[in-house]
Every structure is written in C-alpha cells, then in structure tokens.
Design an enzyme around this catalytic site. Structure first.
Site, PDB file in Angstrom:
ATOM      1  N   SER A 154      -7.551  -2.455 -19.716  1.00 19.72           N
ATOM      2  CA  SER A 154      -6.320  -3.195 -19.462  1.00 19.72           C
ATOM      3  C   SER A 154      -5.397  -3.135 -20.665  1.00 19.72           C
ATOM      4  O   SER A 154      -5.857  -3.050 -21.817  1.00 19.72           O
ATOM      5  CB  SER A 154      -6.650  -4.659 -19.145  1.00 19.72           C
ATOM      6  OG  SER A 154      -5.491  -5.465 -19.160  1.00 19.72           O
ATOM      7  N   TYR A 157     -10.299 -12.582 -20.969  1.00 19.68           N
ATOM      8  CA  TYR A 157     -10.157 -11.394 -20.130  1.00 19.68           C
ATOM      9  C   TYR A 157      -9.971 -10.152 -20.991  1.00 19.68           C
ATOM     10  O   TYR A 157     -10.645  -9.136 -20.813  1.00 19.68           O
ATOM     11  CB  TYR A 157      -8.970 -11.561 -19.180  1.00 19.68           C
ATOM     12  CG  TYR A 157      -8.615 -10.301 -18.427  1.00 19.68           C
ATOM     13  CD1 TYR A 157      -9.463  -9.794 -17.447  1.00 19.68           C
ATOM     14  CD2 TYR A 157      -7.438  -9.602 -18.706  1.00 19.68           C
ATOM     15  CE1 TYR A 157      -9.144  -8.629 -16.761  1.00 19.68           C
ATOM     16  CE2 TYR A 157      -7.114  -8.446 -18.021  1.00 19.68           C
ATOM     17  CZ  TYR A 157      -7.966  -7.960 -17.049  1.00 19.68           C
ATOM     18  OH  TYR A 157      -7.662  -6.804 -16.378  1.00 19.68           O
TER      19      TYR A 157
END
Length: 348
Positions: free
Chosen positions: A138, A163
């Site tokens: 990501s 995350y």
C-alpha cells in the site's frame, strides 16, 4: 520493458486471495476473460456491505475455469489444502483487512488477516513452490515521508497507522521468504484505488452515499489533502503485466542476497489531485448521472489520526519494466463510477 518479458499465460493456474474484493474481483474477471484458470478465496466478512461482495462473486461464478472457496487465509489448514489440491503456479495475495482509520479502532483484525494470513500464504508457497508470488502492499507504507513523489527507493520507516505497519511487515516477510526459500515475490504499493463496484469505506464512495441521502460529508484537514487516485482498470492492467514476470535474480556473489528474486513497485497515477478538486469532479459526475444538479454539503474538520496530507507515486519503474503507465483521468473515472452507482442503487 524487462528482458524476457512474458505475456499472461492461460495455461497457468492463478490463486487469487480476496477474490470477491474490489481488486480481486476485477483481476479474476480479466484472467477469466483471457482463458486462465482462477482459484479464488474470500471470507466474505462484513467489514463493508456483503451484498456488494456477493454481487461481484455472482458475476464470476459459473464461468469456465473459475473455482471459489469461502474461506479465510488466516486458517492455515484451509490455505495448505488449496495449494495441495490445485497446485497454483501464480499466487496473488489481495486478501487483507483494509482501511487506515478502522485499524485504529479494530487492530486485532489487521493482525489476524494481514499478518497471520500472509504468513500462511508464504508458508504455503514455501512448501508448495510457486513461479511467482504477487501481493498487495500500500502507499500507506510511506507514512510520514515528505519527499515527493514517493519512490520505492525511499525509506519507509515511519508508518502512521497499524494498517501501514502491517503492509510494511508484509514486504519484510516476503523479502525474508524470498531470500531463505527462493520464493520469487513482487509487492505492489497501490495508490488510492477507485472505480465501479469499489469499496464503500473509501471516501469517494462514502461521499456519494451521503450526498444522495442529503447528509453532510466530512472533509478532513479542511480539504487541504492530495491523493494519487488510481482507477481500477489501470490497477488490474498493471498487475496482469507483472504476474508472469517474476523479478530477475540478484547477481552479487559477495552478498547474502545473491540470487534473491524480490521487487516492489508503486502502482499509482503519478498525478495527485487536490481533495476539493476531486469532490468537485465527483459532484459533476453525479449530476450528469442523475440528470440534475448535485452538490455536497460539507463540514471541514482537522486531520484525522492515521491520515497523511499527500500521496504521490513515482511509477517510472513500472513504465520502464512493463511499458505501462496508469493514466485514467479523474473526470472519466468518476463518471464511470457515478453511472454504475446510480444504476446499481437505483438512484432517482
């Protein structure tokens, strides 16, 4: 392009985790259209509307070459059984607990899915050798970095959410397994993916829901944010070009990494948009889709924990190695999303 570049091979078996997810669905759809055999797994959790996941899945089921497994990659027995039964040659790990803000409120699910789940996939690849492991990282790994555009050569040691930390951990885990067990692996740092049938937890989708309900949308950092929005078709085309092209072996006889096959790429539009411009483009697209003027009522708020002001992808290595540059304009991409949304939810 990279030396010895290979087109997608329909004779291979592709294992796609998160197959009913946003990217997983569109990638599986493309692979099936090209005649590939696809084994997909998804736990169909309720992080967002399960009906949307079922709608995606319905369009895949029944197609020749498609097999779906309702299961969780955090269950090691399930993952090992898939590898033993189907013997996939190409693995695409897209299953993960997504969402920056949600990771602050529900950290357990990120450890379970993003850490344990990915570990199980790595273990399966270790004991059932594969030709290539491709996995979703990501743009969040860039965290508090201020140098732009973000390059895969930059240090990513300052995550600002759990995350992001799990995605950086995935890259480290893949690197270790590549070095120790010879697993060719490529990590993909996706930049703000959007489009039809997307994730309702994403800002553009949430804005749309609130706009049509006549509710106020929350605009954080008082609207002063930039995002490198990347349309789903550009994401899928990028992944498809990479699948049958594992990284070349590193050649350095004096290094412990001699022979390792490991790479990381940014997959982004390389053109960050100001959030207020993005909202304006969304309002215009929604107005055209419903045939009336649509304007969002906005509440401007400070930055939320875990958020960053800007994301900006240096995608030049993707262009160099795979001769592809994401380039969908937000105007066209948001119009496609708006048209789908109005039709899917029967907005009048």
């Amino acid at each position: 392009m990279i030396e010895g570049y290979k087109e997608l091979d329909p004779s291979k078996c592709y294992f796609v985790t998160g197959g009913a997810g946003f990217i997983g669905y569109f990638l599986s759809k493309k692979l099936l259209e090209l005649g590939c055999r696809v084994i997909a797994i998804d736990n169909m959790n309720d992080y967002y509307d399960v009906n949307l996941k079922e709608s995606r899945l319905k369009q895949l089921e029944g197609q020749e070459g498609f097999t779906f497994i309702r299961g969780d990659i955090s269950d090691k027995k399930t993952v090992m059984k898939v590898f033993a039964e189907f013997k996939p040659q190409i693995v695409v790990n897209l299953a993960a607990q997504a969402g920056v803000r949600y990771s602050i409120e529900n950290p357990d699910s990120y450890i379970q899915s993003n850490m344990i789940g990915f570990f199980n996939v790595l273990e399966a690849c270790r004991h059932n050798p594969v030709e290539h492991l491709v996995y979703a990282s990501s743009s969040s790994v860039y965290g508090a970095n201020t140098k732009v555009p973000f390059s895969t050569e930059d240090k990513v040691d300052n995550p600002v959410s759990l995350y992001a930390a799990t995605k950086k951990s995935n890259e480290l885990m893949a690197h270790t397994y590549s070095q120790l067990f010879g697993i060719p692996s490529t990590g993909l740092r996706f930049f703000t993916v959007y489009g039809p049938m997307g994730r309702p937890d994403m800002a553009y989708f949430g804005f749309t829901q609130k706009i049509f309900k006549g509710e106020i949308i929350k605009v954080f950092n008082f609207g002063d944010c930039y995002r490198d929005f990347t349309y789903i078709d550009d994401i899928v085309e990028s992944v498809a070009r990479i699948l049958c092209n594992p990284p070349a072996k590193k050649v350095d006889e004096d290094s412990i990494l001699n022979g390792i096959q490991y790479a990381v790429y940014n997959i982004g539009n390389n053109q960050p948009e100001h959030l207020m411009d993005y909202i304006a483009a969304l309002e215009k697209a929604l107005s055209k889709a419903v045939g009336r003027v649509v304007v969002a009522e906005k509440e401007f708020l400070p930055m939320q924990p875990g958020d960053v002001k800007a994301t900006y992808s240096d995608s030049s290595p993707l262009v160099r190695d795979f001769d592809f540059k994401p380039g969908m304009s937000i105007e066209e991409g948001l119009q496609r999303f708006a048209d789908w949304y109005v039709d899917y939810y029967q907005v009048k």
